[in-house]
Motif scaffolding. Sequence first.
Motif, PDB file in Angstrom:
ATOM      1  N   GLY A  10      40.853  38.665  42.125  1.00 25.39           N
ATOM      2  CA  GLY A  10      41.084  39.503  43.293  1.00 25.39           C
ATOM      3  C   GLY A  10      40.458  38.884  44.528  1.00 25.39           C
ATOM      4  N   LYS A  11      40.776  39.463  45.653  1.00 23.50           N
ATOM      5  CA  LYS A  11      40.147  39.018  46.892  1.00 23.50           C
ATOM      6  C   LYS A  11      38.783  39.671  47.085  1.00 23.50           C
ATOM      7  CE  LYS A  11      44.099  37.763  49.774  1.00 23.50           C
ATOM      8  NZ  LYS A  11      43.542  36.425  50.040  1.00 23.50           N
ATOM      9  N   PHE A  12      38.653  40.918  46.616  1.00 27.00           N
ATOM     10  CA  PHE A  12      37.405  41.659  46.783  1.00 27.00           C
ATOM     11  C   PHE A  12      37.003  41.671  48.260  1.00 27.00           C
ATOM     12  CE2 PHE A  12      37.496  39.623  42.602  1.00 27.00           C
ATOM     13  CZ  PHE A  12      37.481  40.741  41.779  1.00 27.00           C
ATOM     14  N   TYR A  13      37.947  42.117  49.075  1.00 24.72           N
ATOM     15  CA  TYR A  13      37.814  42.011  50.543  1.00 24.72           C
ATOM     16  C   TYR A  13      37.835  43.393  51.183  1.00 24.72           C
ATOM     17  CZ  TYR A  13      38.999  40.199  55.260  1.00 24.72           C
ATOM     18  OH  TYR A  13      39.018  39.889  56.611  1.00 24.72           O
ATOM     19  N   PRO A  14      36.721  44.162  51.048  1.00 28.21           N
ATOM     20  CA  PRO A  14      35.504  43.887  50.276  1.00 28.21           C
ATOM     21  C   PRO A  14      35.602  44.525  48.888  1.00 28.21           C
ATOM     22  CG  PRO A  14      35.161  45.811  51.635  1.00 28.21           C
ATOM     23  CD  PRO A  14      36.583  45.352  51.913  1.00 28.21           C
ATOM     24  N   PRO A  15      34.607  44.270  48.025  1.00 24.76           N
ATOM     25  CA  PRO A  15      34.603  44.926  46.718  1.00 24.76           C
ATOM     26  C   PRO A  15      34.462  46.438  46.865  1.00 24.76           C
ATOM     27  CG  PRO A  15      33.012  43.110  46.812  1.00 24.76           C
ATOM     28  CD  PRO A  15      33.470  43.355  48.209  1.00 24.76           C
ATOM     29  N   HIS A  16      35.085  47.166  45.947  1.00 19.89           N
ATOM     30  CA  HIS A  16      34.977  48.621  45.962  1.00 19.89           C
ATOM     31  C   HIS A  16      34.942  49.128  44.521  1.00 19.89           C
ATOM     32  CE1 HIS A  16      39.235  48.622  44.979  1.00 19.89           C
ATOM     33  NE2 HIS A  16      39.509  47.943  46.088  1.00 19.89           N
ATOM     34  N   ALA A  17      34.856  50.454  44.367  1.00 20.08           N
ATOM     35  CA  ALA A  17      34.681  51.037  43.038  1.00 20.08           C
ATOM     36  C   ALA A  17      35.816  50.690  42.092  1.00 20.08           C
ATOM     37  CB  ALA A  17      34.548  52.556  43.170  1.00 20.08           C
ATOM     38  N   GLY A  18      37.049  50.569  42.612  1.00 22.99           N
ATOM     39  CA  GLY A  18      38.159  50.178  41.755  1.00 22.99           C
ATOM     40  C   GLY A  18      37.962  48.792  41.171  1.00 22.99           C
ATOM     41  N   HIS A  19      37.478  47.882  41.984  1.00 23.66           N
ATOM     42  CA  HIS A  19      37.186  46.528  41.494  1.00 23.66           C
ATOM     43  C   HIS A  19      36.105  46.575  40.413  1.00 23.66           C
ATOM     44  CE1 HIS A  19      38.532  45.037  45.685  1.00 23.66           C
ATOM     45  NE2 HIS A  19      39.478  44.718  44.826  1.00 23.66           N
ATOM     46  N   HIS A  20      35.049  47.341  40.665  1.00 23.30           N
ATOM     47  CA  HIS A  20      33.946  47.392  39.708  1.00 23.30           C
ATOM     48  C   HIS A  20      34.399  48.000  38.389  1.00 23.30           C
ATOM     49  CE1 HIS A  20      31.590  46.051  42.997  1.00 23.30           C
ATOM     50  NE2 HIS A  20      31.565  47.201  43.635  1.00 23.30           N
ATOM     51  N   HIS A  21      35.258  49.018  38.465  1.00 23.92           N
ATOM     52  CA  HIS A  21      35.805  49.612  37.245  1.00 23.92           C
ATOM     53  C   HIS A  21      36.631  48.583  36.474  1.00 23.92           C
ATOM     54  CE1 HIS A  21      37.619  52.396  34.485  1.00 23.92           C
ATOM     55  NE2 HIS A  21      38.831  52.223  34.996  1.00 23.92           N
ATOM     56  N   LEU A  22      37.402  47.796  37.182  1.00 25.19           N
ATOM     57  CA  LEU A  22      38.223  46.760  36.557  1.00 25.19           C
ATOM     58  C   LEU A  22      37.346  45.750  35.820  1.00 25.19           C
ATOM     59  CD1 LEU A  22      41.058  45.452  36.243  1.00 25.19           C
ATOM     60  CD2 LEU A  22      40.649  44.303  38.432  1.00 25.19           C
ATOM     61  N   ILE A  23      36.296  45.275  36.496  1.00 25.55           N
ATOM     62  CA  ILE A  23      35.405  44.283  35.885  1.00 25.55           C
ATOM     63  C   ILE A  23      34.647  44.882  34.704  1.00 25.55           C
ATOM     64  CG2 ILE A  23      33.386  42.829  36.286  1.00 25.55           C
ATOM     65  CD1 ILE A  23      34.379  42.543  39.205  1.00 25.55           C
ATOM     66  N   ASP A  24      34.157  46.116  34.869  1.00 24.91           N
ATOM     67  CA  ASP A  24      33.415  46.746  33.773  1.00 24.91           C
ATOM     68  C   ASP A  24      34.307  47.002  32.569  1.00 24.91           C
ATOM     69  OD1 ASP A  24      31.036  46.744  35.161  1.00 24.91           O
ATOM     70  OD2 ASP A  24      31.276  48.776  35.939  1.00 24.91           O
ATOM     71  N   THR A  25      35.564  47.342  32.804  1.00 25.74           N
ATOM     72  CA  THR A  25      36.505  47.541  31.699  1.00 25.74           C
ATOM     73  C   THR A  25      36.700  46.241  30.940  1.00 25.74           C
ATOM     74  OG1 THR A  25      37.660  49.312  32.888  1.00 25.74           O
ATOM     75  CG2 THR A  25      38.850  48.233  31.101  1.00 25.74           C
ATOM     76  N   ALA A  26      36.874  45.147  31.669  1.00 24.17           N
ATOM     77  CA  ALA A  26      37.018  43.843  31.013  1.00 24.17           C
ATOM     78  C   ALA A  26      35.741  43.472  30.261  1.00 24.17           C
ATOM     79  CB  ALA A  26      37.346  42.784  32.056  1.00 24.17           C
ATOM     80  N   ALA A  27      34.589  43.761  30.857  1.00 29.54           N
ATOM     81  CA  ALA A  27      33.317  43.419  30.219  1.00 29.54           C
ATOM     82  C   ALA A  27      33.136  44.157  28.900  1.00 29.54           C
ATOM     83  CB  ALA A  27      32.163  43.731  31.166  1.00 29.54           C
ATOM     84  N   ALA A  28      33.642  45.400  28.841  1.00 27.72           N
ATOM     85  CA  ALA A  28      33.505  46.184  27.612  1.00 27.72           C
ATOM     86  C   ALA A  28      34.448  45.716  26.516  1.00 27.72           C
ATOM     87  CB  ALA A  28      33.761  47.658  27.916  1.00 27.72           C
ATOM     88  N   ALA A  29      35.470  44.953  26.891  1.00 26.01           N
ATOM     89  CA  ALA A  29      36.496  44.560  25.923  1.00 26.01           C
ATOM     90  C   ALA A  29      36.470  43.082  25.568  1.00 26.01           C
ATOM     91  CB  ALA A  29      37.881  44.927  26.461  1.00 26.01           C
TER      92      ALA A  29
END
Length: 384
Positions: A10-29
């Motif tokens: 992603g661009k993360f321009y800027p990062p937001h809660a949706g981005h963090h949820h996406l990353i945390d979901t991947a981290a859990a899997a």
Amino acid sequence: MRHAHGLVIGKFYPPHAGHHHLIDTAAAACTQVSVVVAASSVESIPLALRTAWLRETHRQPHVEIFPVVDDAEIDYESDEIWSAHVAAFRAGLAMRSGLGVTVPPVDAVFSSEAYGPELAERFSAVHVPVDPPRGRFPVSGTAVRDDPVANWEFLSPPVRAHLARRVVVVGAESTGTTTLARALAAHYARRGGVWAATRWVPEYGRTFTEEKLAAARRAAGDPSLWLDDLTWEPAEFTEIAERHAALEDAAARSGSPLLVCDTDAFATAVWHERYLGAPAPAVAAVHERNPHHLWILTSPEGVPFEQDGWRDGESIRSWMSGRFQEGLGRRGLPHITVTGPHEHRLATAVAATDALLARGWAFSPPPAPRPMAPSSSGPEQIPG
């Protein structure tokens, strides 16, 4: 199903809660997750800053953040352009391989975007959709850039600290700086909503001086020592400026889109000149690293001098006020001067602060996608 190596882009321009949820979901899997920050050179939030924000927020040991400059056009109908994007992403992932670390192939791509399946296919991976309708976190990078205030709840502490508008109240001794700073923050906090968290940062220099005097009295065994007996060093003013800046950042991380500061590094440099008779380049450097947006100078006019035991005296007050006025003008810092009774000063400060907030935030627009063919449908661009 657990995956060996998940990919988030992603661009993360800027990062937001949706981005963090996406990353945390991947981290859990996944056993390992690679997050590629794909920024264009035309965007106004530096790539290094976005990378630092994500690394601070996602400290899971198996999540790594990779910065990539991706200036390729955006055209989801072009195989050539798709290949250019993927090549940039792979180059980012290769950073770890270049350190001699074996990186397993990407076997899962996590995204909330319509282009996710195509991206996964180009990595020979499965696509894992994460809340495509964005029902859990109804936010996007575009929405944040358009209106940070309306989306403040979705921003992480370091992003809030970066975006918060910082208003500084400065002035000579006994001109009502602390009274005005406190009242200005309280005015906005009373508006409620996102503004309820508006905070003010007290002047750290006074705390430092009190501690310095107490230490000198203990060392000399003489409780009668007073301010005129203290000897100041340039490094102490630098320490004051740095610690005050740290207090500001801590407050901005948990506050509203507005932070009110009672003094700053600019003011500390003026006091350095007052006590040591010389410029303060190290303090000036702290000022340059910690941008503020509006300075409010409290005039001594109409304010009786009150000696609380910590002040130089009334005779130097006008001179110091003049030094503040001259310094603000010479540096081209946006400022106003408030005069008259407290109520008038507060009203003037609120009007200037409202004008600052009304100007909003300026972000350089990300690259626009090529128009799609009439029969085509799909996402507008790599997510913000």
